[in-house]
Design an enzyme around this catalytic site. Structure first.
Site, mmCIF file in Angstrom:
data_model
loop_
_atom_site.group_PDB
_atom_site.id
_atom_site.type_symbol
_atom_site.label_atom_id
_atom_site.label_comp_id
_atom_site.label_asym_id
_atom_site.label_seq_id
_atom_site.Cartn_x
_atom_site.Cartn_y
_atom_site.Cartn_z
ATOM 1 N N ARG A 149 52.034 10.658 38.506
ATOM 2 C CA ARG A 149 50.695 10.619 39.108
ATOM 3 C C ARG A 149 50.060 12.010 39.090
ATOM 4 N NH1 ARG A 149 50.174 7.815 44.841
ATOM 5 N NH2 ARG A 149 50.940 9.828 45.566
ATOM 6 N N LYS B 150 44.584 12.228 42.718
ATOM 7 C CA LYS B 150 44.946 12.774 44.024
ATOM 8 C C LYS B 150 44.542 14.238 43.996
ATOM 9 C CE LYS B 150 48.753 12.457 47.340
ATOM 10 N NZ LYS B 150 47.902 12.169 48.490
ATOM 11 N N TYR C 71 47.281 17.364 43.773
ATOM 12 C CA TYR C 71 48.518 17.534 44.531
ATOM 13 C C TYR C 71 49.292 16.234 44.668
ATOM 14 C CZ TYR C 71 46.998 15.379 48.967
ATOM 15 O OH TYR C 71 46.611 14.497 49.941
ATOM 16 N N GLU D 228 41.230 2.341 52.137
ATOM 17 C CA GLU D 228 42.555 2.841 52.512
ATOM 18 C C GLU D 228 42.429 3.745 53.722
ATOM 19 O OE1 GLU D 228 43.905 5.351 49.251
ATOM 20 O OE2 GLU D 228 41.869 6.095 48.990
HETATM 21 N N1 PDD Z 1 49.137 10.727 50.982
HETATM 22 N N2 PDD Z 1 45.978 6.927 49.993
HETATM 23 C C1 PDD Z 1 45.716 8.237 50.144
HETATM 24 C C2 PDD Z 1 44.299 8.672 50.208
HETATM 25 C C3 PDD Z 1 46.774 9.169 50.229
HETATM 26 O O1 PDD Z 1 46.524 10.462 50.371
HETATM 27 C C4 PDD Z 1 48.114 8.695 50.174
HETATM 28 C C5 PDD Z 1 49.292 9.610 50.230
HETATM 29 C C6 PDD Z 1 48.343 7.307 50.033
HETATM 30 C C7 PDD Z 1 49.739 6.741 49.960
HETATM 31 O O2 PDD Z 1 50.353 7.080 48.750
HETATM 32 P P1 PDD Z 1 51.920 7.256 48.596
HETATM 33 O O3 PDD Z 1 52.530 5.979 48.993
HETATM 34 O O4 PDD Z 1 52.087 7.573 47.154
HETATM 35 O O5 PDD Z 1 52.340 8.387 49.505
HETATM 36 C C8 PDD Z 1 47.249 6.461 49.931
HETATM 37 C C9 PDD Z 1 50.197 11.693 51.144
HETATM 38 C C10 PDD Z 1 51.386 11.166 51.847
HETATM 39 C C11 PDD Z 1 49.581 12.885 51.834
HETATM 40 O O6 PDD Z 1 48.562 13.335 51.320
HETATM 41 O O7 PDD Z 1 50.103 13.348 52.845
#
Ligand code: PDD
Length: 285
Positions: free
Chosen positions: A49, A149, A30, A182
Site C-alpha cells: 500500500r 494513505k 505513510y 470511514e
Molecule cells: N490508520 N481508514 C483510514 C483513514 C485510516 O487512516 C486507517 C488506518 C484505516 C484502517 O486501515 P488499516 O486496517 O490498514 O490499519 C482506515 C492507521 C492505523 C493510522 O493512521 O493510525
C-alpha cells in the site's frame, strides 16, 4: 523513537526541516504497522500500500521493502524495547522551494517512528466503544486515488476532534453524496439481516488491511458480505456495528449518538476468527 534518514534518536530530538513539503503541505505518504509477539503483522500488505500511495503521487520511495525492515530492526536493537510496537513509516517529498511545486524537492526523506502500541480499555472490546457520526465531508480524489494513505489528514483530524469533544473514540465521515465513508483512522462495518456490509472502495475510503482480512474471514466463515453505498439510516438500522484498524483490530461499536448496541454474535465470531488467524500474517523483523 525516531529514525530520520537513518539517524536514530528519541522522539523529542527528531527534527525535520520546516521546508520539507511533508510538513508544509502534507505532501507525504505513510503506513502504520504493528508487531504481535515481536513479529511484524501484515508487513507485505502495508509495504504494497505504501508503494501504491507513493506511485499515485509520483513520489520515489527512498527505501525498498528490505530497507524499511532493516531500519525497523536497527531501531528496536537500539531501544531494547521488548513490548509490542506501533511503527509509522513515512516518506516525505523532502525539502524544496516555499511553493507547492513538488518538482522543486530534490530528495525524498524517510522517517520511522516506533512507540509502544496504544492500549485501549478492555471494555471497548467487551461492551463496545462510542463512535460519533461527524459533519465532516471527506474529499474524494477520484481516479482510484482514494486508497492513497497520505500525510494530508486535516479532515480526519477534524472528525476525531468532533468525536473527542463528546467523549467518543472515533469520528465517522461521509462523502459528498452523503454516504458513510470511514472513521478518522479506521474502517466501519455493520450487520443487517445477517449480512455483513461495509462501504465500497468507490465511496472514497482507504482499503484498510484489517478491512481486507475481515472480508476474507467472513467469506471463510460462510458469512455473506456486501461492499455498498451506506446511508446514515442503514447504519442506525444495523443489528451490529464495528470498526477495524491496525491498532484497534476489530472493535465493536456500542454507541453512535443515542443509538446503542451490544457486542453482537457475528462480531464475536469474527473477533475470534481474527485472533485465530493472526499467526498466518506474522513475519520476523
Ligand atoms: N490508520 N481508514 C483510514 C483513514 C485510516 O487512516 C486507517 C488506518 C484505516 C484502517 O486501515 P488499516 O486496517 O490498514 O490499519 C482506515 C492507521 C492505523 C493510522 O493512521 O493510525
Amino acid at each position: 523513537m525516531v529514525n530520520i534518514d537513518g539517524k536514530i534518536c528519541w522522539g523529542e530530538e527528531g527534527r525535520i526541516s520546516v521546508l520539507d513539503h511533508g510538513f508544509l503541505f502534507g505532501d507525504s505518504v505513510y503506513e502504520v504497522v504493528r508487531t504481535r509477539g515481536g513479529r511484524l503483522f501484515c508487513f507485505p500488505e502495508h509495504l504494497e500500500r505504501l508503494r501504491y500511495s507513493a506511485e499515485k503521487i509520483g513520489l520515489r520511495l527512498p527505501l525498498e521493502g528490505e530497507g524499511w525492515r532493516r531500519e525497523i530492526r536497527a531501531m528496536l536493537e537500539w531501544s531494547g524495547l521488548e513490548v509490542d510496537v506501533y511503527i509509522r513509516l513515512i516518506a516525505t517529498r523532502g525539502v524544496g522551494e516555499l511553493s507547492l511545486n513538488p518538482f522543486s524537492c530534490v530528495r525524498p526523506s524517510y522517517i520511522l517512528i516506533v512507540a509502544p502500541l496504544p492500549v485501549y480499555p478492555r471494555r471497548y472490546y467487551t461492551e463496545g466503544c462510542r463512535v460519533e457520526l461527524t459533519g465532516v465531508v471527506q474529499p474524494f480524489y477520484g481516479g482510484g486515488g482514494s486508497n492513497i494513505k497520505s500525510g494530508n489528514y486535516l479532515h480526519h483530524v477534524l472528525a476525531l476532534r468532533e468525536a473527542k469533544r463528546v467523549g467518543a473514540v472515533e469520528g465517522i465521515m461521509r462523502n459528498v453524496e452523503g454516504y458513510i465513508t470511514e472513521g478518522s483512522t479506521s474502517n466501519i462495518f455493520f450487520v443487517r439481516g445477517g449480512i455483513l456490509r461495509t462501504p465500497a472502495l468507490r465511496c472514497g475510503i482507504l482499503a484498510g488491511i484489517t478491512r481486507g482480512l475481515v472480508l476474507e474471514l467472513a467469506e471463510g466463515l460462510g458469512i455473506a458480505t456486501e461492499e455498498v453505498e451506506v446511508g446514515v439510516e442503514d447504519l442506525f438500522a444495523a443489528e451490529e456495528v464495528f470498526i477495524t484498524s491496525t491498532t484497534k483490530d476489530i472493535m465493536p461499536v456500542g454507541r453512535i449518538g443515542e443509538r446503542r448496541w451490544g457486542v453482537g454474535p457475528l462480531t464475536r465470531r469474527l473477533m475470534e476468527a481474527f485472533e485465530a488467524g493472526v499467526e498466518r500474517h506474522l513475519m520476523e523483523i
